[in-house]
Design an enzyme around this catalytic site. Structure first.
Site, PDB file in Angstrom:
ATOM      1  N   MET A   1     -34.451  28.125 -69.176  1.00 44.37           N
ATOM      2  CA  MET A   1     -34.657  28.028 -67.653  1.00 44.37           C
ATOM      3  C   MET A   1     -33.258  28.791 -67.121  1.00 44.37           C
ATOM      4  SD  MET A   1     -36.348  24.549 -66.471  1.00 44.37           S
ATOM      5  CE  MET A   1     -34.990  23.688 -66.656  1.00 44.37           C
TER       6      MET A   1
ATOM      7  N   ALA B   1     -29.367  29.955 -66.922  1.00 44.97           N
ATOM      8  CA  ALA B   1     -27.977  29.382 -66.757  1.00 44.97           C
ATOM      9  C   ALA B   1     -27.474  29.464 -68.454  1.00 44.97           C
ATOM     10  CB  ALA B   1     -27.789  28.097 -66.217  1.00 44.97           C
TER      11      ALA B   1
ATOM     12  N   HIS C   1     -25.952  29.346 -72.094  1.00 47.44           N
ATOM     13  CA  HIS C   1     -24.562  29.165 -72.925  1.00 47.44           C
ATOM     14  C   HIS C   1     -24.852  29.177 -74.351  1.00 47.44           C
ATOM     15  CE1 HIS C   1     -26.817  25.368 -73.749  1.00 47.44           C
ATOM     16  NE2 HIS C   1     -26.968  25.130 -72.503  1.00 47.44           N
TER      17      HIS C   1
ATOM     18  N   HIS D   1     -28.188  28.078 -75.968  1.00 48.84           N
ATOM     19  CA  HIS D   1     -29.350  28.786 -75.893  1.00 48.84           C
ATOM     20  C   HIS D   1     -28.986  30.041 -76.893  1.00 48.84           C
ATOM     21  CE1 HIS D   1     -29.086  27.367 -71.542  1.00 48.84           C
ATOM     22  NE2 HIS D   1     -30.617  26.866 -72.135  1.00 48.84           N
TER      23      HIS D   1
ATOM     24  N   GLU E   1     -32.729  20.531 -80.469  1.00 47.29           N
ATOM     25  CA  GLU E   1     -32.983  19.300 -80.641  1.00 47.29           C
ATOM     26  C   GLU E   1     -31.863  18.489 -79.391  1.00 47.29           C
ATOM     27  OE1 GLU E   1     -31.222  18.444 -84.289  1.00 47.29           O
ATOM     28  OE2 GLU E   1     -33.226  18.902 -85.448  1.00 47.29           O
ATOM     29  N   LYS E   2     -31.412  19.361 -78.620  1.00 46.42           N
ATOM     30  CA  LYS E   2     -30.650  18.841 -77.653  1.00 46.42           C
ATOM     31  C   LYS E   2     -31.811  17.928 -76.686  1.00 46.42           C
ATOM     32  CE  LYS E   2     -28.104  18.503 -73.717  1.00 46.42           C
ATOM     33  NZ  LYS E   2     -29.003  18.682 -72.569  1.00 46.42           N
ATOM     34  N   ASP E   3     -32.881  18.685 -76.610  1.00 46.93           N
ATOM     35  CA  ASP E   3     -34.223  17.908 -75.876  1.00 46.93           C
ATOM     36  C   ASP E   3     -34.994  17.386 -76.728  1.00 46.93           C
ATOM     37  OD1 ASP E   3     -33.406  19.147 -72.824  1.00 46.93           O
ATOM     38  OD2 ASP E   3     -33.086  20.767 -74.219  1.00 46.93           O
TER      39      ASP E   3
ATOM     40  N   ILE F   1     -25.779  22.137 -79.994  1.00 52.21           N
ATOM     41  CA  ILE F   1     -24.310  22.933 -80.178  1.00 52.21           C
ATOM     42  C   ILE F   1     -23.598  22.213 -78.917  1.00 52.21           C
ATOM     43  CG2 ILE F   1     -23.037  25.067 -79.463  1.00 52.21           C
ATOM     44  CD1 ILE F   1     -25.215  25.267 -82.082  1.00 52.21           C
TER      45      ILE F   1
ATOM     46  N   ARG G   1     -26.591  22.096 -66.940  1.00 52.75           N
ATOM     47  CA  ARG G   1     -25.978  21.560 -65.714  1.00 52.75           C
ATOM     48  C   ARG G   1     -24.476  21.085 -65.674  1.00 52.75           C
ATOM     49  NH1 ARG G   1     -30.614  18.512 -63.814  1.00 52.75           N
ATOM     50  NH2 ARG G   1     -32.454  18.943 -64.570  1.00 52.75           N
TER      51      ARG G   1
END
Ligand code: AMP
Length: 283
Positions: free
Chosen positions: A30, A32, A34, A37, A150-152, A178, A189
């Site tokens: 989405m 933004a 970092h 990504h 895996e963050k989500d 990360i 965010r």
């Protein structure tokens, strides 16, 4: 690097690559962007001939219109970063290009118990919206491999289920979370956090690390109780959930011997910014 806005253009571009026998790696985002990504893009680059990154803030997965409005949008710097990574194709469709003029019907997507907990419980309809956009993008891009963080963690599990249910010809590649050097999970965010909020946000990852420690001596229920009590005593953070779950079924466990793959997952508001994180506890 080529920037493409329309479905017909990206389709013909990808067909051309496929005819040459090139494999396609896909990183849906989405924006933004970092390092989190970019780690997905690098992994895709190392495993596929052509990397396609999509940047699309998907309205169908936001249950709170204010959250959608506040979501950071930094297209120019995103494109700079992707260029540096030598990403071949960037797909940035408009909402009309994806869904036409009607609000999409996402009701066909049903993940049962997997979406009744955590994010699915606190963001009603969120995963139906996620499944809708990922399924649409898979259909357009037809990737060989798609990369998810895996963050989500719950999202990753639901996408794996989506691929199973619809028998989609794509390999899902999970990628590690990360973190900043102090442990905070990177998130688009985070750029909306004030300096003070940035400090408070550290409580998410520190609680997860702490739960991993406590898991050596306490039952899952006791770990959960202790962490929740500590977090609830902090006025700067509003906890939504802290759960210790079986990593396959995503359901809370009461005893460690109930599962050999266990994760702790957390969501909280810091100010008006909603953050999530999770960590492997077992193995
Ligand atoms: P988003 O732009 O937030 O929808 O995320 C796009 C992809 O990047 C998803 O697969 C996320 O799980 C992944 N991602 C986001 N943050 C991180 C992170 N800190 N580490 C690894 N992957 C991430």
């Amino acid at each position: 690097m080529e920037l493409v806005h329309t479905i017909s253009e990206i389709r013909s571009n990808i067909n051309f690559q496929k005819q040459k026998g090139q494999t396609i790696g896909f990183v849906p985002t989405m924006g933004a962007l970092h390092e989190g990504h970019l780690s997905l893009v690098r992994r895709a680059k190392s495993e596929c001939d052509i990397v396609v990154t999509s940047i699309y803030v998907n309205p169908a997965q936001f249950n709170d219109p204010n959250d959608l409005k506040k979501y950071p949008r930094t297209l120019e710097s995103d494109l700079e970063l992707l260029k540096k990574e030598q990403c071949e194709l960037v797909f940035t469709p408009t909402e009309t290009e994806i869904s036409g003029s009607e609000k999409p019907d996402v009701s066909q997507y049903d993940f049962g118990q997997l979406e009744s907990v955590m994010e699915g419980k606190f963001r009603q309809g969120h995963f139906k919206g996620v499944a809708y956009i990922v399924h649409s993008l898979f259909d357009i891009i037809t990737p060989d491999k798609a990369y998810f963080g895996e963050k989500d963690f719950q999202q990753l599990t639901i996408i794996q289920e989506l691929v199973k249910i619809y028998n989609l010809p794509v390999e899902i590649v999970p990628c590690s979370t990360i973190r900043e050097s102090d442990g905070l999970a990177m998130s688009s965010r985070n750029i909306n956090l004030s300096e003070e909020e940035r400090k408070t946000a550290l409580l998410l990852s520190s609680s997860l690390y702490q739960s991993k420690e406590l898991a050596n001596s306490l039952s899952p229920l006791k770990v959960k109780d202790q962490i929740i009590k500590e977090l609830q005593s902090n006025d700067h953070l509003q906890l939504e959930y802290f759960d210790i779950i079986d990593a396959k079924k995503l359901q809370p466990i009461n005893e460690w011997n109930e599962s050999n793959q266990v994760r702790a997952c957390i969501a909280a508001y810091v100010g008006n910014i909603r953050l999530i994180d999770n960590m492997k506890i077992i193995p």
